[in-house]
Design a protein around this motif. Structure first.
Motif, short mmCIF file in Angstrom:
data_model
loop_
_atom_site.label_atom_id
_atom_site.label_comp_id
_atom_site.label_asym_id
_atom_site.label_seq_id
_atom_site.Cartn_x
_atom_site.Cartn_y
_atom_site.Cartn_z
N VAL A 154 7.03 8.22 2.90
CA VAL A 154 6.29 7.14 3.54
C VAL A 154 6.98 5.80 3.27
O VAL A 154 7.17 4.99 4.18
CB VAL A 154 4.82 7.12 3.06
CG1 VAL A 154 4.09 5.89 3.56
CG2 VAL A 154 4.10 8.40 3.49
N VAL A 155 7.38 5.59 2.04
CA VAL A 155 8.01 4.32 1.66
C VAL A 155 9.32 4.12 2.43
O VAL A 155 9.56 3.04 2.99
CB VAL A 155 8.23 4.24 0.14
CG1 VAL A 155 9.14 3.06 -0.23
CG2 VAL A 155 6.89 4.14 -0.58
N ASP A 156 10.16 5.14 2.48
CA ASP A 156 11.44 5.00 3.19
C ASP A 156 11.23 4.81 4.69
O ASP A 156 11.91 4.00 5.32
CB ASP A 156 12.34 6.21 2.94
CG ASP A 156 12.91 6.22 1.53
OD1 ASP A 156 12.94 5.14 0.89
OD2 ASP A 156 13.31 7.30 1.07
N ASN A 157 10.28 5.55 5.26
CA ASN A 157 10.00 5.39 6.69
C ASN A 157 9.55 3.97 7.00
O ASN A 157 10.00 3.36 7.98
CB ASN A 157 8.93 6.38 7.15
CG ASN A 157 9.42 7.82 7.13
OD1 ASN A 157 10.62 8.10 7.05
ND2 ASN A 157 8.49 8.75 7.18
N LEU A 203 -3.54 -2.81 5.18
CA LEU A 203 -2.17 -2.54 4.75
C LEU A 203 -1.14 -2.96 5.80
O LEU A 203 -0.11 -3.55 5.46
CB LEU A 203 -1.98 -1.05 4.43
CG LEU A 203 -2.72 -0.53 3.21
CD1 LEU A 203 -2.60 1.00 3.13
CD2 LEU A 203 -2.17 -1.18 1.94
N ALA A 204 -1.42 -2.67 7.06
CA ALA A 204 -0.44 -2.96 8.12
C ALA A 204 -0.12 -4.45 8.22
O ALA A 204 1.05 -4.83 8.18
CB ALA A 204 -0.92 -2.40 9.46
N PRO A 205 -1.12 -5.35 8.33
CA PRO A 205 -0.76 -6.77 8.41
C PRO A 205 -0.15 -7.30 7.12
O PRO A 205 0.68 -8.22 7.14
CB PRO A 205 -2.08 -7.48 8.74
CG PRO A 205 -3.15 -6.51 8.50
CD PRO A 205 -2.55 -5.14 8.55
N THR A 206 -0.52 -6.70 5.99
CA THR A 206 0.08 -7.12 4.72
C THR A 206 1.58 -6.79 4.72
O THR A 206 2.40 -7.61 4.31
CB THR A 206 -0.64 -6.45 3.54
OG1 THR A 206 -2.03 -6.80 3.58
CG2 THR A 206 -0.04 -6.88 2.21
N LEU A 207 1.92 -5.60 5.17
CA LEU A 207 3.33 -5.21 5.24
C LEU A 207 4.11 -6.11 6.20
O LEU A 207 5.22 -6.56 5.88
CB LEU A 207 3.46 -3.75 5.69
CG LEU A 207 3.13 -2.70 4.62
CD1 LEU A 207 2.91 -1.35 5.27
CD2 LEU A 207 4.24 -2.65 3.58
N ILE A 208 3.53 -6.39 7.36
CA ILE A 208 4.22 -7.24 8.35
C ILE A 208 4.38 -8.65 7.80
O ILE A 208 5.46 -9.25 7.91
CB ILE A 208 3.46 -7.25 9.69
CG1 ILE A 208 3.51 -5.86 10.33
CG2 ILE A 208 4.02 -8.31 10.63
CD1 ILE A 208 4.90 -5.34 10.63
N VAL A 262 7.59 -2.71 -0.01
CA VAL A 262 6.78 -1.63 0.56
C VAL A 262 6.06 -0.87 -0.55
O VAL A 262 4.85 -0.60 -0.46
CB VAL A 262 7.63 -0.66 1.43
CG1 VAL A 262 6.84 0.57 1.82
CG2 VAL A 262 8.16 -1.40 2.65
N VAL A 263 6.77 -0.56 -1.62
CA VAL A 263 6.16 0.15 -2.76
C VAL A 263 5.01 -0.68 -3.34
O VAL A 263 3.95 -0.16 -3.66
CB VAL A 263 7.21 0.46 -3.85
CG1 VAL A 263 6.55 0.91 -5.14
CG2 VAL A 263 8.18 1.52 -3.35
N ALA A 289 15.19 -4.66 -1.83
CA ALA A 289 14.15 -5.69 -1.78
C ALA A 289 13.05 -5.29 -0.80
O ALA A 289 11.85 -5.45 -1.09
CB ALA A 289 14.74 -7.04 -1.38
N VAL A 290 13.42 -4.75 0.34
CA VAL A 290 12.43 -4.30 1.32
C VAL A 290 11.67 -3.11 0.78
O VAL A 290 10.43 -3.05 0.86
CB VAL A 290 13.11 -3.96 2.67
CG1 VAL A 290 12.09 -3.43 3.66
CG2 VAL A 290 13.83 -5.17 3.23
N ARG A 291 12.38 -2.19 0.18
CA ARG A 291 11.73 -1.00 -0.39
C ARG A 291 10.75 -1.38 -1.50
O ARG A 291 9.63 -0.85 -1.56
CB ARG A 291 12.81 -0.05 -0.92
CG ARG A 291 12.34 1.34 -1.13
CD ARG A 291 13.50 2.29 -1.44
NE ARG A 291 13.02 3.64 -1.49
CZ ARG A 291 12.19 4.10 -2.41
NH1 ARG A 291 11.75 3.33 -3.36
NH2 ARG A 291 11.78 5.36 -2.37
#
Length: 195
Positions: free
Chosen positions: A84-87, A157-162, A185-186, A180-182
């Protein structure tokens, strides 16, 4: 400027030219002259296809938002495979190394464009709201497969990630590294991802 060039899909050629100018030079450099120069066509070509430059920009933004929508199926297809994290990290890098960040700056920069988009876009910023839906659909699919906890609030979660990804990529001069991106996401989804 040569005017005898054959333009097959004029609108798309103009949009592609606008994207190149926007990514290379930023929103302040995006003028009708810059677009037509980049597309190697006469300025009148743009005005034959659009009422004015803000109408052109609004359609440009909406076509780029539609491209994000097209990625929904691609990301959803990864549900159940990989991690999930990598995707998520791959999808966010793909999204934010595209024109998405530059479009947000463009919308912020041009009052007339914002006004025009408000008439046709339900809420939020095109591209980013499409990206939130993209991530939300993916997270829902992963939750349905049991790879994300049932109690996970996908709508948060979705808007937080964006939002967090947008902050990482907001500097046009450099791109954050993969780790840094990974890590971001984690930090956001680590508590709900099941191993």
């Amino acid at each position: 400027m040569p005017t005898g060039l054959a333009l097959r899909d004029v609108r798309e050629q103009l949009f592609d030219a606008a994207e190149r100018v926007l990514l290379r030079d930023g929103p302040s450099a995006l003028t009708s002259r810059a677009v037509t120069d980049e597309a190697h066509c006469a300025k009148g070509v743009l005005h034959r296809h659009f009422d004015d430059f803000d109408a052109f920009l609004a359609e440009f933004v909406l076509t780029r938002a539609a491209r994000v929508s097209a990625r929904v199926e691609e990301l959803r297809a990864t549900a159940g495979s990989g991690t999930v994290v990598d995707n998520l990290a791959d999808a966010l890098r793909d999204l934010f190394t595209s024109v998405a960040v530059a479009v947000v700056a463009l919308i912020t920069f041009r009052d007339g464009l914002r006004t025009r988009l408000r008439r046709v876009w339900p809420a939020g910023v095109p591209v980013l709201t499409e990206a939130v839906q993209l991530i939300s659909d993916y997270l829902t699919a992963e939750r349905d497969l049991g790879r994300i906890a049932d109690h996970a609030v996908v709508e948060a979660l979705a808007p937080t990630l964006i939002g967090a990804a947008h902050l990482l990529f907001a500097d046009r001069e450099s791109t954050p590294d993969v780790e840094a991106v990974r890590l971001m996401v984690v930090t956001v989804v680590g508590g709900v991802v099941r191993s």
